[in-house]
Scaffold this active site. Structure first.
Site, PDB file in Angstrom:
ATOM      1  N   LYS A  13      28.408  38.109  42.895  1.00 42.38           N
ATOM      2  CA  LYS A  13      29.475  38.045  44.341  1.00 42.38           C
ATOM      3  C   LYS A  13      28.989  39.210  45.195  1.00 42.38           C
ATOM      4  O   LYS A  13      28.971  39.207  46.399  1.00 42.38           O
ATOM      5  CB  LYS A  13      30.741  37.879  44.014  1.00 42.38           C
ATOM      6  CG  LYS A  13      31.297  36.899  42.988  1.00 42.38           C
ATOM      7  CD  LYS A  13      32.942  36.772  42.726  1.00 42.38           C
ATOM      8  CE  LYS A  13      33.624  37.739  42.225  1.00 42.38           C
ATOM      9  NZ  LYS A  13      32.972  37.617  40.827  1.00 42.38           N
ATOM     10  N   ARG A  88      42.191  36.805  42.702  1.00 39.40           N
ATOM     11  CA  ARG A  88      42.014  36.510  41.240  1.00 39.40           C
ATOM     12  C   ARG A  88      43.064  35.665  40.684  1.00 39.40           C
ATOM     13  O   ARG A  88      42.931  35.327  39.381  1.00 39.40           O
ATOM     14  CB  ARG A  88      41.608  37.670  40.437  1.00 39.40           C
ATOM     15  CG  ARG A  88      40.185  37.944  40.500  1.00 39.40           C
ATOM     16  CD  ARG A  88      40.132  39.286  39.819  1.00 39.40           C
ATOM     17  NE  ARG A  88      38.727  39.726  38.942  1.00 39.40           N
ATOM     18  CZ  ARG A  88      37.726  40.075  39.641  1.00 39.40           C
ATOM     19  NH1 ARG A  88      37.995  40.786  40.812  1.00 39.40           N
ATOM     20  NH2 ARG A  88      36.743  40.562  38.909  1.00 39.40           N
ATOM     21  N   ARG A 123      23.367  45.099  34.580  1.00 37.47           N
ATOM     22  CA  ARG A 123      23.847  45.511  35.750  1.00 37.47           C
ATOM     23  C   ARG A 123      23.932  47.235  35.876  1.00 37.47           C
ATOM     24  O   ARG A 123      24.334  47.766  35.159  1.00 37.47           O
ATOM     25  CB  ARG A 123      25.062  44.968  36.188  1.00 37.47           C
ATOM     26  CG  ARG A 123      25.726  45.263  37.457  1.00 37.47           C
ATOM     27  CD  ARG A 123      26.822  43.996  37.717  1.00 37.47           C
ATOM     28  NE  ARG A 123      28.119  44.238  37.069  1.00 37.47           N
ATOM     29  CZ  ARG A 123      28.999  43.706  37.418  1.00 37.47           C
ATOM     30  NH1 ARG A 123      28.973  42.710  38.789  1.00 37.47           N
ATOM     31  NH2 ARG A 123      30.244  43.317  36.830  1.00 37.47           N
ATOM     32  N   ARG A 156      28.688  50.320  34.479  1.00 34.83           N
ATOM     33  CA  ARG A 156      30.251  50.220  34.610  1.00 34.83           C
ATOM     34  C   ARG A 156      30.675  50.274  33.269  1.00 34.83           C
ATOM     35  O   ARG A 156      30.095  49.396  32.517  1.00 34.83           O
ATOM     36  CB  ARG A 156      30.557  49.083  35.287  1.00 34.83           C
ATOM     37  CG  ARG A 156      30.371  49.221  36.792  1.00 34.83           C
ATOM     38  CD  ARG A 156      30.811  48.255  37.620  1.00 34.83           C
ATOM     39  NE  ARG A 156      31.950  47.322  37.211  1.00 34.83           N
ATOM     40  CZ  ARG A 156      32.229  46.282  37.980  1.00 34.83           C
ATOM     41  NH1 ARG A 156      31.697  45.769  38.953  1.00 34.83           N
ATOM     42  NH2 ARG A 156      33.394  45.518  37.322  1.00 34.83           N
ATOM     43  N   ARG A 167      36.572  39.953  30.030  1.00 38.38           N
ATOM     44  CA  ARG A 167      36.768  39.389  31.483  1.00 38.38           C
ATOM     45  C   ARG A 167      36.673  38.158  31.469  1.00 38.38           C
ATOM     46  O   ARG A 167      36.885  37.387  32.484  1.00 38.38           O
ATOM     47  CB  ARG A 167      35.833  40.403  31.907  1.00 38.38           C
ATOM     48  CG  ARG A 167      36.324  41.904  32.286  1.00 38.38           C
ATOM     49  CD  ARG A 167      35.024  42.611  32.699  1.00 38.38           C
ATOM     50  NE  ARG A 167      34.858  42.560  34.155  1.00 38.38           N
ATOM     51  CZ  ARG A 167      33.754  42.999  34.794  1.00 38.38           C
ATOM     52  NH1 ARG A 167      32.749  43.597  34.120  1.00 38.38           N
ATOM     53  NH2 ARG A 167      34.012  42.849  36.157  1.00 38.38           N
TER      54      ARG A 167
HETATM   55  P1  AMP Z   1      35.005  43.511  39.903  1.00 37.91           P
HETATM   56  O1  AMP Z   1      34.630  44.737  40.615  1.00 37.91           O
HETATM   57  O2  AMP Z   1      35.574  42.738  41.074  1.00 37.91           O
HETATM   58  O3  AMP Z   1      34.527  43.006  38.843  1.00 37.91           O
HETATM   59  O4  AMP Z   1      36.492  44.072  39.194  1.00 37.91           O
HETATM   60  C1  AMP Z   1      36.561  44.886  38.665  1.00 37.91           C
HETATM   61  C2  AMP Z   1      37.786  44.934  37.634  1.00 37.91           C
HETATM   62  O5  AMP Z   1      38.924  45.395  38.777  1.00 37.91           O
HETATM   63  C3  AMP Z   1      38.483  43.795  37.252  1.00 37.91           C
HETATM   64  O6  AMP Z   1      37.902  43.349  35.848  1.00 37.91           O
HETATM   65  C4  AMP Z   1      40.081  43.899  37.243  1.00 37.91           C
HETATM   66  O7  AMP Z   1      40.517  44.945  36.058  1.00 37.91           O
HETATM   67  C5  AMP Z   1      40.225  44.888  38.681  1.00 37.91           C
HETATM   68  N1  AMP Z   1      40.278  43.831  39.719  1.00 37.91           N
HETATM   69  C6  AMP Z   1      39.551  43.726  40.660  1.00 37.91           C
HETATM   70  N2  AMP Z   1      39.926  42.716  41.628  1.00 37.91           N
HETATM   71  C7  AMP Z   1      41.185  42.403  41.280  1.00 37.91           C
HETATM   72  C8  AMP Z   1      42.212  41.359  41.590  1.00 37.91           C
HETATM   73  N3  AMP Z   1      41.980  40.849  42.671  1.00 37.91           N
HETATM   74  N4  AMP Z   1      43.178  41.391  40.629  1.00 37.91           N
HETATM   75  C9  AMP Z   1      43.532  42.066  39.528  1.00 37.91           C
HETATM   76  N5  AMP Z   1      42.529  42.793  39.064  1.00 37.91           N
HETATM   77  C10 AMP Z   1      41.196  42.998  39.823  1.00 37.91           C
END
Ligand code: AMP
Length: 210
Positions: A13, A88, A123, A156, A167
């Protein structure tokens, strides 16, 4: 155009959002990137979000909804935006509707779990500008340095294998039901996300009609 990029963690994404954002001249809004920025700065929101993130869980809805509300109110969102990683959960999607935000299309990047685990191990993220790379599928032209800003690339914390599995569980349980939510609104488009970065971009553009 107001776009949601949807899919499991590691589906690509962020990478696709960066490309589309340049092509369409609209900003990408990544709740994950905003939260990581807050963690890095040590703000109260960042400190409380870190424990959820590190375990592969979702940050509470009210926190991310607040982040999105503030971000979408900025001027640069007037001509459209790409949401990467939001919503999400169904309550997050309902909150977006309640804000009066009209979404034109939700692109769901389809990648099976086995491929996700493999991808996450390669990644890399720039520690300064947040650009994302993959050692095999989307390498930086500067190796372990960012080819945008020259800073070091990092793995990360939440890309560690045990966290990735959590996740994925969270994704299937809490996020995947959103497909039905947006399918019901007639705006969901599914795109195969396993064909490499450029081929996936082409499929996404076709789905978006651009
Ligand atoms: P991402 O970079 O989108 O993979 O997000 C990394 C982490 O941030 C996720 O595993 C969640 O812990 C938190 N996070 C990001 N976006 C959301 C969301 N819309 N709702 C809840 N937690 C989020």
């Amino acid at each position: 155009m107001n776009i949601i990029l949807f899919g499991p963690p590691g589906a690509g994404k962020g990478t696709q959002a960066e490309i589309l954002s340049k092509d369409l001249s609209i900003p990408t809004i990544s709740t994950g990137a905003i939260i990581r920025g807050a963690v890095k700065e040590g703000t109260p929101m960042g400190l409380s979000a870190k424990k959820y993130m590190d375990g592969g869980a979702l940050v509470p809805d009210e926190v991310v909804i607040g982040i999105i509300k503030e971000r979408l109110a900025k001027d640069d969102c007037k001509n459209g935006f790409i949401l990467d990683g939001f919503p999400r959960t169904v309550p997050q999607a309902e909150a977006l509707d309640a804000m009066g935000v009209k979404i034109d299309v939700v692109v769901s990047l389809e990648v099976p779990d086995e491929a996700i685990v493999d991808r996450m191990s390669g990644r890399r993220v720039c520690k300064v500008c947040g650009a994302t790379f993959h050692t095999i599928y989307n390498p930086s032209a500067k190796g372990e340095k960012c080819d945008v800003c020259d800073a070091d690339l990092l793995i990360r914390d939440d890309d560690k294998p045990e966290v990735v599995l959590n996740r994925l569980v969270t994704y299937h349980k809490e996020t995947e039901p959103l497909k039905e939510y947006y399918c019901g609104k007639g705006i969901l488009k599914s795109v195969e996300g396993t064909n490499g970065v450029e081929a996936t971009t082409e499929l996404m553009k076709a789905a978006l009609g651009i």
